[in-house]
Enzyme design. Structure first.
Site, short mmCIF file in Angstrom:
data_model
loop_
_atom_site.label_atom_id
_atom_site.label_comp_id
_atom_site.label_asym_id
_atom_site.label_seq_id
_atom_site.Cartn_x
_atom_site.Cartn_y
_atom_site.Cartn_z
CG ASN A 34 -0.52 -0.43 2.34
OD1 ASN A 34 0.62 0.88 2.85
ND2 ASN A 34 -0.56 -1.56 3.25
CE1 TYR A 35 0.33 4.39 -4.75
CE2 TYR A 35 -2.20 3.57 -3.74
CZ TYR A 35 -0.65 3.93 -5.10
OH TYR A 35 -0.77 3.86 -5.80
#
Ligand code: CTP
Ligand code: CA
Length: 227
Positions: A34-35
């Site tokens: 994920n970011y």
């Protein structure tokens, strides 16, 4: 020098802080993640260290350098993060789970690079990762436990549900659909929900300011406990 000028109000505490994303490998060259940048967790680690706490930082892969004086344990997957957290839990007094743990991982990790085949569309089987906070809630003794919630909608009801199901003392909810509060920015817009039912909305501020204010809340909760 910073330490000399900062009140050592967290001396005697050991913070266990998780930060960053986890990576769940598909094969030797690919992963699911994920970011998360790790900025929020690292800011808390730095602020806690400055205020005199001992800090164990369990970090997923990030581009950040651990603050000086912090004991950093680097991990990659959720499974590894869980091991590292449970290992450090008995020696900690406060747990802050800022990491963005991948909820699922591929059922299998291929030993060799997966080759592209004929099909135009493929499916990937995923299995749920362990909930590290739930494991902490089970294994904890006296520790204060603080979680984070990344939400894009229905922030209050989702945050309250997590506060309860994960048996937390405090949850910091951030609306990640807001550009100034999302992943990888230096600011955050948060709302806090306490176990006693109270909540606080904080204005937009830097992640370092959020970290410092959060430590103030931790300090107040700890002193309430001991009185
Ligand atoms: N968390 C965890 N282990 C997981 C997933 C999440 O310890 N496997 C922790 C995060 O570190 C965070 C809190 O739980 O402190 C909330 O994470 P979040 O992703 O917002 O909640 P989930 O319970 O995973 O629910 P969902 O992603 O469906 O909103
Ligand atoms: Ca999640």
């Amino acid at each position: 020098t910073v330490r000399l000028l900062t009140p050592q109000d967290l001396a005697g505490e050991t913070f266990l802080i998780t930060a960053g994303p986890t990576r769940e490998e598909l094969d030797p060259v690919r992963y699911l993640s994920n970011y998360s940048s790790g900025k929020m967790g690292y800011a808390i680690a730095l602020a806690a260290c400055r205020r005199g706490a001992r800090v164990i930082l369990v970090s997923g892969p990030t581009a950040l350098t651990p603050p000086a004086g912090v004991l950093c344990r680097n991990v990659t997957s959720a499974e590894q993060m869980k091991q590292a957290v449970l290992e450090a839990l008995p020696q900690s007094t406060v747990v802050v789970k800022a990491a963005a743990v991948a909820d699922y991982r591929p059922v299998e990790r291929a030993v060799q690079k997966i080759k592209k085949g004929k099909p135009e569309q493929v499916e990937m089987a995923l299995v749920k990762n362990p909930d590290i906070l739930a494991a902490v809630a089970q294994a904890k003794t006296e520790q204060l436990v603080i979680g984070f919630a990344a939400e894009t909608h229905d922030l209050e009801s989702h945050a309250l549900a997590k506060l309860k199901s994960k048996n937390l003392d405090l949850i910091v909810a951030n609306d990640v659909s807001c550009p100034q509060a999302g992943f990888d920015v230096d600011t955050n817009l948060v709302r806090l929900f306490y176990r006693d039912g109270t909540s606080e909305q904080w204005p937009l501020m830097s992640k370092l300011e959020v970290a410092d204010r959060l430590l103030g809340c931790v300090e107040r909760l700890r002193s309430r406990e001991s009185s």
